[in-house]
Write a protein that holds these residues in place. Structure first.
Motif, PDB file in Angstrom:
ATOM      1  N   VAL A   1       0.737  -1.368  -0.036  1.00  0.00           N
ATOM      2  CA  VAL A   1       0.003  -0.131   0.038  1.00  0.00           C
ATOM      3  C   VAL A   1       1.021   1.298  -0.081  1.00  0.00           C
ATOM      4  CG1 VAL A   1      -1.834   1.378   1.076  1.00  0.00           C
ATOM      5  CG2 VAL A   1      -1.675  -1.255   1.238  1.00  0.00           C
ATOM      6  N   ASN A   2       0.918   1.857  -1.208  1.00  0.00           N
ATOM      7  CA  ASN A   2       2.031   3.015  -1.267  1.00  0.00           C
ATOM      8  C   ASN A   2       1.181   4.440  -1.125  1.00  0.00           C
ATOM      9  OD1 ASN A   2       4.383   2.246  -1.558  1.00  0.00           O
ATOM     10  ND2 ASN A   2       4.207   2.027  -3.835  1.00  0.00           N
ATOM     11  N   TYR A   3      -0.168   4.396  -1.544  1.00  0.00           N
ATOM     12  CA  TYR A   3      -0.751   5.758  -1.762  1.00  0.00           C
ATOM     13  C   TYR A   3      -0.988   6.464  -0.233  1.00  0.00           C
ATOM     14  CZ  TYR A   3      -4.416   9.061  -2.706  1.00  0.00           C
ATOM     15  OH  TYR A   3      -5.033  10.271  -3.068  1.00  0.00           O
ATOM     16  N   SER A   4      -0.127   7.681  -0.097  1.00  0.00           N
ATOM     17  CA  SER A   4      -0.422   8.472   1.075  1.00  0.00           C
ATOM     18  C   SER A   4      -1.741   8.424   1.699  1.00  0.00           C
ATOM     19  CB  SER A   4       0.173   9.740   0.788  1.00  0.00           C
ATOM     20  OG  SER A   4      -0.647  10.477  -0.112  1.00  0.00           O
ATOM     21  N   GLY A   5      -2.862   8.569   0.636  1.00  0.00           N
ATOM     22  CA  GLY A   5      -4.073   8.846   1.374  1.00  0.00           C
ATOM     23  C   GLY A   5      -4.896   7.447   1.374  1.00  0.00           C
ATOM     24  N   ALA A   6      -4.195   6.258   1.518  1.00  0.00           N
ATOM     25  CA  ALA A   6      -4.920   4.908   1.482  1.00  0.00           C
ATOM     26  C   ALA A   6      -5.867   5.022   2.755  1.00  0.00           C
ATOM     27  CB  ALA A   6      -3.889   3.827   1.194  1.00  0.00           C
TER      28      ALA A   6
ATOM     29  N   VAL B   1      -5.908   7.856   9.225  1.00  0.00           N
ATOM     30  CA  VAL B   1      -4.644   7.731   9.258  1.00  0.00           C
ATOM     31  C   VAL B   1      -3.642   8.152   7.956  1.00  0.00           C
ATOM     32  CG1 VAL B   1      -2.892   5.600   9.441  1.00  0.00           C
ATOM     33  CG2 VAL B   1      -5.006   5.646  10.554  1.00  0.00           C
ATOM     34  N   ASP B   2      -2.531   8.821   8.157  1.00  0.00           N
ATOM     35  CA  ASP B   2      -1.903   9.351   7.181  1.00  0.00           C
ATOM     36  C   ASP B   2      -0.907   8.469   6.726  1.00  0.00           C
ATOM     37  OD1 ASP B   2      -0.379  10.783   5.318  1.00  0.00           O
ATOM     38  OD2 ASP B   2       0.336  12.039   6.891  1.00  0.00           O
TER      39      ASP B   2
ATOM     40  N   THR C   1      -2.573  12.992  -6.447  1.00  0.00           N
ATOM     41  CA  THR C   1      -4.184  12.152  -6.392  1.00  0.00           C
ATOM     42  C   THR C   1      -3.813  10.682  -7.090  1.00  0.00           C
ATOM     43  OG1 THR C   1      -4.640  13.432  -8.355  1.00  0.00           O
ATOM     44  CG2 THR C   1      -5.565  14.005  -6.218  1.00  0.00           C
ATOM     45  N   PHE C   2      -2.945  10.695  -8.184  1.00  0.00           N
ATOM     46  CA  PHE C   2      -2.809   9.740  -9.070  1.00  0.00           C
ATOM     47  C   PHE C   2      -1.195   9.418  -9.559  1.00  0.00           C
ATOM     48  CE2 PHE C   2      -2.208   7.325 -13.124  1.00  0.00           C
ATOM     49  CZ  PHE C   2      -2.775   6.302 -12.822  1.00  0.00           C
ATOM     50  N   CYS C   3      -0.555   8.579  -9.607  1.00  0.00           N
ATOM     51  CA  CYS C   3       0.782   8.510 -10.347  1.00  0.00           C
ATOM     52  C   CYS C   3       0.888   7.045 -10.621  1.00  0.00           C
ATOM     53  CB  CYS C   3       1.928   9.001  -9.649  1.00  0.00           C
ATOM     54  SG  CYS C   3       2.557   7.856  -8.266  1.00  0.00           S
ATOM     55  N   GLY C   4       1.456   6.841 -11.764  1.00  0.00           N
ATOM     56  CA  GLY C   4       1.789   5.341 -12.287  1.00  0.00           C
ATOM     57  C   GLY C   4       2.787   5.514 -13.368  1.00  0.00           C
ATOM     58  N   TYR C   5       3.338   4.330 -13.741  1.00  0.00           N
ATOM     59  CA  TYR C   5       4.186   4.437 -14.774  1.00  0.00           C
ATOM     60  C   TYR C   5       4.229   3.344 -15.695  1.00  0.00           C
ATOM     61  CZ  TYR C   5       7.531   0.839 -13.059  1.00  0.00           C
ATOM     62  OH  TYR C   5       7.852  -0.475 -12.716  1.00  0.00           O
ATOM     63  N   SER C   6       4.634   3.359 -17.205  1.00  0.00           N
ATOM     64  CA  SER C   6       4.502   2.123 -17.819  1.00  0.00           C
ATOM     65  C   SER C   6       5.668   2.470 -19.041  1.00  0.00           C
ATOM     66  CB  SER C   6       3.298   2.271 -18.625  1.00  0.00           C
ATOM     67  OG  SER C   6       3.385   3.004 -19.726  1.00  0.00           O
ATOM     68  N   ILE C   7       6.230   1.163 -19.336  1.00  0.00           N
ATOM     69  CA  ILE C   7       6.991   0.856 -20.528  1.00  0.00           C
ATOM     70  C   ILE C   7       6.370   0.370 -21.543  1.00  0.00           C
ATOM     71  CG2 ILE C   7       9.086  -0.291 -21.081  1.00  0.00           C
ATOM     72  CD1 ILE C   7       9.860  -0.485 -18.327  1.00  0.00           C
ATOM     73  N   PRO C   8       6.176   1.413 -22.559  1.00  0.00           N
ATOM     74  CA  PRO C   8       5.351   1.237 -23.800  1.00  0.00           C
ATOM     75  C   PRO C   8       5.792  -0.149 -24.519  1.00  0.00           C
ATOM     76  CG  PRO C   8       6.042   3.410 -23.687  1.00  0.00           C
ATOM     77  CD  PRO C   8       6.802   2.844 -22.419  1.00  0.00           C
ATOM     78  N   HIS C   9       7.139  -0.375 -24.554  1.00  0.00           N
ATOM     79  CA  HIS C   9       7.611  -1.237 -25.498  1.00  0.00           C
ATOM     80  C   HIS C   9       8.945  -1.698 -24.734  1.00  0.00           C
ATOM     81  CE1 HIS C   9       8.826  -4.117 -28.330  1.00  0.00           C
ATOM     82  NE2 HIS C   9       7.633  -4.232 -28.961  1.00  0.00           N
ATOM     83  N   PRO C  10       9.334  -3.213 -24.528  1.00  0.00           N
ATOM     84  CA  PRO C  10      10.231  -3.598 -23.727  1.00  0.00           C
ATOM     85  C   PRO C  10      11.634  -3.336 -24.790  1.00  0.00           C
ATOM     86  CG  PRO C  10       9.032  -5.463 -24.469  1.00  0.00           C
ATOM     87  CD  PRO C  10       8.280  -4.248 -24.549  1.00  0.00           C
ATOM     88  N   SER C  11      11.448  -2.922 -26.042  1.00  0.00           N
ATOM     89  CA  SER C  11      12.786  -2.856 -26.830  1.00  0.00           C
ATOM     90  C   SER C  11      13.068  -1.462 -26.678  1.00  0.00           C
ATOM     91  CB  SER C  11      12.214  -3.242 -28.203  1.00  0.00           C
ATOM     92  OG  SER C  11      11.874  -4.646 -28.336  1.00  0.00           O
ATOM     93  N   ASP C  12      12.120  -0.500 -26.601  1.00  0.00           N
ATOM     94  CA  ASP C  12      12.619   0.661 -26.236  1.00  0.00           C
ATOM     95  C   ASP C  12      13.073   1.320 -24.891  1.00  0.00           C
ATOM     96  OD1 ASP C  12      11.658   1.212 -28.838  1.00  0.00           O
ATOM     97  OD2 ASP C  12       9.885   2.005 -28.521  1.00  0.00           O
ATOM     98  N   ALA C  13      14.206   2.105 -24.976  1.00  0.00           N
ATOM     99  CA  ALA C  13      14.619   2.357 -23.391  1.00  0.00           C
ATOM    100  C   ALA C  13      13.880   3.710 -23.055  1.00  0.00           C
ATOM    101  CB  ALA C  13      16.303   2.595 -23.527  1.00  0.00           C
TER     102      ALA C  13
END
Lengths: 803, 389, 105
Positions: free
Chosen positions: B58-63, B69-70, C38-50
């Motif tokens: 659980v990573n999200y700070s606001g989970a 709880v923070d 509020t939101f964060c995430g990551y993706s690697i679009p294609h494994p062949s591209d760095a």
């Protein structure tokens, strides 16, 4: 236990040593011993050795005399045929050959066929007999590791000196530098169609009626009828004095049921044979159950390289003799005929052609086969071995029948149940199992006399009525009726005892068919058989002490055979009761399997836990010769593992996993032309615009081993004369440089590949031209799209390489 | 907690009357702190008998915001909680516990150790003569995988257009010959001899007689000898291990070559990876959910193949099982395989406690490798920061 | 490298070249710890591209600043890890009587 053995085994737990083996693992040791003695391609070697040692002698002896028709006192006679050492004659000098040399110089690994010839020579008008030894009538391609091969009986070091791999199984030929293996051909022949009843007369009635209608009542009338135009026009090529009925008689004697011999016009045996066959036929009409199964392995014979070669050789030898005879009739000088024979080279060329093209022709019988040879697959060692045990059917593959393709119960232990290709040849192409032996012909005469000695009553002495007495049994040897015997079991047991004692050949089979009231004895070649442990009342004859001796190296597989612990059974005799394990044996059991897994062939036996696999997986695996072993972890990588694709780890590839070296051969020939000119190789340019493309050329004008070769690199800087035709009136002079045009050869490999010149070999080919061979090596690392597989028929291509 | 006790008394007062009370105000709900089962879920991976469960972080700070709880981690908090305990430190191997860190960071360190820390490795092999049975390419590949004991920080990367010089290339020479008639010879890695003055092979394009006075050009252009550097003066560069078999020579065979080592990272080719392996595992936690005594204790102790459990005497001839060596647990789950045993024993992993092991190939000591790896992660951040501004 | 809109700077995708899970996953962790995200995430679009794409959405602050802060946080953490580690090693070495061995960093 006798006192004798007691005293021998002092100090050892006698009870333990004499106890039957409980644990099946114990007998496992027999298999490596078996393979040590026999190897996996022994069937080919045996067959070829038999041909070279025995069969060729028989052929020459059967056709040993050429006599002039004009002067019958002049003749030429062959004696003592033998195969010499593999060699070739080069500029009149005999040079010994080794297989490796043949591979490198595109030669045929063949040995001269020597005969000793006796002939009538005329000396000062006097006829006298002369002898000439070691007349070469042709050159026989030699199977590697056979008894005529230079590799025969050589140890590892000697093999290394000859440039040969000690692990190579042999069993193939080298023809014009390529390795050609002969497959096995399965031949369908139903030898046994032999039986009676009042119902038979009803079936025979129409035939007798027809005879009456045609006014054929006597033997003479019958022969005349057979000779009449509508019956015999096919055989009109018979020549010679025509006597009424003689032609038909000779056909009946020589062609109809040729396997039954006729001595001094005694047709009785043939008559009985025909009668018995007719009975069996009628029985089959009345009762379908008595029909022989044509897919039954016991009714099949395998044709091996020795037999195929011997038929071909016989044909060629006879043709040579026929041609010689024609010459002989023209000029009755035996010395001249001898000269003709020495000059005759069709035997050599035809044998070579058959092996290199795979088209096998015997014109006299109008027999023609395609694809009797294959190039030896050298992709992997196992693949090579697997290739050598392949069995091909003789008839067309296109037949849409399921019968011959289905797995026959009689294949058990003889032919691998897994190893067959997919697709059109499925089930038709088969492979031998690990311990299968293919028999070679064995002399019948001692067996015949032995049979009579054991109380077989000769057919000649029996009346027709006695033939079918229910209380006696018919004894048949190789499809030939010997006679009858009163006590079936006693006779069979006596024969088997003799076989186990080594008095008759170990591969002779004694098969009791109670339904047909027959004992079939077979000593012919091409039968498949396999070794089994003999059991007395269900107790294995192999005790722990035997296995100990085997482990200690005191005895080998052959001594087990000699001691009567193990015997070979063919498919027919296999109808005895065989237990898989000692613990399953009952008092009725006669034999015990050596190891259950020997039902598999070379390829299938390398599958780990094949009995846990879905059946077709084993079949798929057999089609793939495997390479490097690897330990793997299984994970998914969505998108890159679809349809069996596999994901590989880059570091493992960096460290050398799956690397392979591909070798390719390139040849350059320095052609000689009619105009007494020839191609020439010139010094590379070290300066100028083409110097770059010639940098791999050494100062000897040929690419140097170890050089990295790139696309468009010149590997030989050759020039050809512009005029190659011979112009009358010109004398061979040194041509000026302008009379040459460049005909250099450039490397056409793929871009970005690291190819290296591995070896360069120079030799002269059969036309005495200089031929230069380049082996170009290319090291490849696995990449996307390469195929990989487990050992369970799970193949897939590499979908991605992950960092 | 004060509020909780308040609501407690409120509830008592209201007696039977129906008043709506929020579930969060119930007496047994702790305030400002996660419920115990949630806290367990947050910090542990459960190893159930069928499969590991609760593997996600659980990573999200606001989970847990709805519980007041923070979940965010302040740097101060991290600094106070983070601990490193060295377990084992040898020449090439290091095992240490890293406590109070997120798996994403532990994994980043591991990945950098394997793929992004530079070392020196043989990249170019100039073969003067090779009559052995081993092919040139295969020989070169084998040479490349030999670890070289040299600090890569003293060298520069060589880019495509660079000339090999004393700052970016190390040159080795190998000349081995098996005399005719002698035994088969093994060529070991200690026969790779360092050439501090660079290549001795003359460039192919150089004509031999042209400049007899000046030194002919070789495949490297060193301006000074490497052994004048203080780091190497008493410490010649050599392969880490002296007994790696490079090739075997038969009588009459010879290998003569020059190998050029350059700086690189494991991402390009595994030969540049400074570690044989670098891995971590989460600390296993084995908890007995009830007292396991006497025969049961014996069975439990026997179940474990790595002997996690001990049996202690509790007097009166009674015995009890204890968890003696939880670190040894391989999470094979043998102890909870049998029906009902998962009620007695809980096998878990601590989410933020990593047992980190580094096996160095020998170029640098393992503890240096780790600090270097952390530095590289910092550099990466710095790069992003510069790119952002 | 930033892909977003000028009107709303609180959402953006950052495309980092020559980076992979190593940095992206660590950054995602760091971003998640920030209450402004509020939101964060990551993706690697294609494994062949760095190449790796990191998506950041905030409560209002510009995504660029938040990412910048996260990088700073990550660096602080790293520094702390190094310090703690070095202290632990030197302590271990002195305890083991190996203090003569010099650790460079």
């Amino acid at each position: 236990m006798s006192d004798e053995t007691d005293s021998l085994s002092r100090g050892i737990d006698k009870q333990y040593l004499a106890s039957p083996i409980k644990n099946p693992v114990d007998k496992y040791q027999l298999i490596p011993e078996f393979l040590k003695v026999r190897g996996l391609v022994k069937q080919h070697l045996d067959s070829f050795n038999y041909f070279v040692k025995t069969e060729i002698n028989k052929i020459v002896r059967a056709n040993n005399e050429i006599r002039s028709t004009r002067d019958p006192s002049i003749y030429l006679r062959y004696r003592d045929v033998r195969i010499g050492e593999p060699s070739m004659i080069y500029d009149g000098v005999t040079e010994k050959l080794s297989p490796q040399k043949c591979r490198l110089s595109s030669l045929t690994y063949a040995a001269p066929i020597y005969v000793t010839v006796d002939y009538t020579s005329t000396m000062r008008g006097k006829k006298q007999e002369s002898t000439e030894k070691d007349v070469v009538i042709g050159r026989m391609p030699i199977m590697l590791r056979s008894c005529s091969c230079v590799l025969y009986g050589k140890d590892e070091e000697q093999l290394a000196k000859l440039g040969e791999c000690p692990l190579d199984p042999g069993g193939y030929f080298v023809v014009n530098g390529t390795e050609k293996a002969m497959g096995m051909e399965s031949d369908q022949e139903v030898v046994q169609m032999l039986g009676r009843d009042p119902r038979f007369s009803a079936l025979l009635l129409p035939s007798i009626e027809e005879c009456a209608n045609l006014k054929v009542y006597t033997q003479h009338q019958a022969l005349e009828f057979l000779e009449s135009d509508k019956m015999l026009n096919v055989f009109s090529y018979f020549s010679g004095p025509v006597e009424k009925g003689a032609r038909a008689l000779s056909i009946l004697r020589d062609i109809l049921l040729a396997n039954v011999p006729v001595h001094q016009h005694n047709f009785r045996k043939k008559c009985i044979y025909v009668a018995v066959m007719m009975r069996r036929m009628m029985e089959a009409i009345l009762n379908k159950d008595t029909m022989d199964d044509k897919d039954y392995v016991g009714n099949k014979r395998l044709e091996l390289s020795g037999q195929i070669l011997s038929l071909l050789f016989e044909d060629l030898f006879k043709t040579m003799n026929a041609e010689s005879k024609r010459e002989f009739d023209a000029s009755p000088s035996a010395r001249y005929i001898l000269y003709c024979i020495k000059k005759y080279n069709r035997i050599t060329s035809e044998l070579g052609r058959t092996l290199s093209t795979g088209n096998w022709d015997v014109k006299r019988f109008g027999m023609h086969k395609k694809g009797v040879t294959d190039v030896v697959a050298r992709l992997s060692y196992i693949g090579t071995l697997g290739n050598m045990t392949k069995i091909k059917p003789q008839f067309e593959k296109s037949r849409k029948v399921s019968g011959p393709r289905a797995l026959q119960p009689s294949q058990f232990g003889m032919l691998c149940p897994c190893d067959t290709p997919e697709g059109e040849a499925c089930g038709l192409v088969k492979n031998l199992a690990l311990m299968t032996h293919v028999t070679t012909d064995e002399d019948e005469r001692p067996i015949i006399s032995l049979c009579y000695y054991l109380g077989v009553e000769d057919l000649e002495l029996l009346s027709a009525e006695e033939l079918h007495v229910p209380s006696s049994y018919l004894i048949v040897l190789n499809g030939l009726m010997l006679g009858k015997h009163k006590s079936l079991q006693r006779f069979a047991n006596a024969m088997r005892k003799l076989r186990r004692a080594g008095k008759i050949g170990e591969f002779v089979s004694i098969f009791v068919n109670k339904k047909q009231r027959c004992v079939y004895i077979a000593s012919d070649g091409g039968r498949v058989c396999r070794p089994l442990v003999i059991a007395d009342k269900g107790v294995s004859r192999i005790k722990e002490l035997h296995m100990k001796e085997l482990r200690d190296g005191v005895c080998d597989f052959n001594s087990f055979l000699k001691d009567g612990l193990i015997e070979y059974l063919d498919v027919n005799e296999e109808n005895s009761l065989i237990a898989l394990y000692e613990k399953e044996a009952t008092p009725e059991t006669t034999h015990i399997e050596i190891e259950p897994f020997t039902i598999l062939g070379v390829c299938a036996s390398l599958i780990p836990y094949p009995h846990h696999n879905q059946s077709p997986r084993n079949t798929y695996q057999c089609a793939m010769g495997s390479g490097q072993n690897a330990t793997v972890a299984v994970m998914s990588y969505s998108g890159y593992d679809i349809e069996d694709a596999i994901v590989m780890n880059k570091s493992s590839l960096d460290r050398g996993f799956g690397r392979c070296i591909v070798m390719k051969k390139y040849t350059a020939i320095c052609q000689k032309y009619d105009s007494c000119t020839s191609d020439r190789i010139i010094k590379p340019q070290r300066q100028g615009y083409e110097a770059d493309r010639m940098q791999i050329l050494d100062d000897d004008e040929i690419a140097a081993p170890g050089e990295i070769i790139r696309r468009h690199d010149i590997y030989i800087n050759k020039e050809s004369p512009i005029v190659t035709r011979w112009i009358p009136g010109t004398s061979p002079t040194v041509l000026p440089d302008t009379a040459y045009k460049p005909s250099r050869q450039t490397y056409q490999g793929t871009e970005g590949e690291l190819a290296v010149v591995d070896r360069v070999a120079l030799h002269s080919d059969e036309n005495n031209n200089l031929s230069i061979k380049f082996m170009i090596r290319d090291t490849r690392r696995p990449e996307i799209g390469d195929k990989f597989s487990s050992r369970h028929g799970q193949k897939g291509v590499c979908g991605t390489i992950v960092q | 907690m004060g509020r909780a006790s308040d609501s407690d008394s409120d509830n008592m007062d209201s007696g039977e009357s129906i008043t709506k009370v929020s579930v969060w105000d119930l007496p047994d709900v702790p305030q400002g702190k996660l419920l115990s089962h949630l806290e367990l879920k947050r910090t542990r991976v459960f190893c159930a008998s069928l499969a590991p469960t609760n593997t996600e972080n659980v990573n999200y700070s606001g989970a847990y915001a709805s519980m007041g709880v923070d979940n965010s981690v302040r740097f101060e908090q991290f600094r106070n909680n983070f601990k490193v305990e060295i377990m084992r430190l040898e020449e090439d191997e290091l095992e240490f516990d890293m406590i109070g860190i997120d798996p994403s960071l532990a994994n980043a360190f591991r990945r950098i150790l394997i793929a992004e820390l530079p070392t020196m490795a043989i990249e170019k092999v100039l073969i003067a003569n090779n009559t052995s049975i081993i092919q040139d390419e295969v020989l070169a590949h084998r040479l490349g995988l030999i670890p070289i004991k040299v600090d890569p920080r003293l060298f520069e990367y060589m880019s495509e257009n660079d000339v090999p010089n004393e700052k970016n290339t190390i040159v080795f020479k190998l000349h081995a010959r098996c005399k005719k008639g002698s035994e088969r010879l093994r060529v070991l890695s200690n026969e790779l001899k360092w050439l501090p003055n660079g290549s001795e092979l003359i460039l192919a394009t150089e004509s031999p007689a042209s400049h007899s006075s000046t030194k002919p050009k070789t495949y490297t252009s060193f301006s000074s000898s490497q052994d004048t550097l203080p780091e190497f003066s008493n410490n010649p560069i050599a392969p880490k291990d002296a007994d790696i078999i490079i090739a075997k020579l038969g009588p009459g065979q010879e290998i003569e070559l020059e190998a050029h080592a350059v700086k690189g990272i494991g991402k390009t080719h595994a030969k540049w990876s400074p570690v044989a392996t670098a891995w971590y595992r989460m600390l296993p936690e084995v908890v007995l959910l009830r007292d396991i005594e006497d025969d049961e204790a014996e069975t439990l102790a026997k179940k474990c193949p790595v002997k996690v459990f001990d049996i202690e005497d509790i007097g009166k001839g009674k015995k009890r099982a204890t968890v003696a060596r939880p670190r040894a647990c391989t999470l094979c789950r043998e102890c909870i395989r049998e029906e009902g045993w998962d009620k007695n024993v809980a096998v878990r992993r601590v989410n933020d406690h990593f047992i980190f092991t580094i096996e160095s190939t020998g170029a640098l000591p393992p503890e240096v490798l780790f600090t270097e790896a952390v530095k590289i992660l910092e550099e990466k951040c710095e790069r992003v920061i510069t790119e952002l501004s | 490298m930033e892909h977003g809109s000028f009107e709303d700077q609180s959402k953006a995708t950052f495309s980092l070249t020559d980076e992979d899970h190593t940095l992206a996953n660590a950054l995602r962790f760091s971003l998640n710890q920030d209450p402004r995200v509020t939101f964060c995430g990551y993706s690697i679009p294609h494994p062949s591209d760095a190449r790796v794409n990191i998506r950041v959405q905030t409560t209002g602050d510009p995504a660029r600043e938040v990412l910048n802060d996260s990088c700073q946080d990550l660096m602080l953490i790293c520094e702390n890890v190094r310090d703690t580690f070095n202290k632990a090693t030197s302590k271990f070495k002195t305890e083991k009587g190996l203090s003569s061995m010099d650790i460079k960093n």
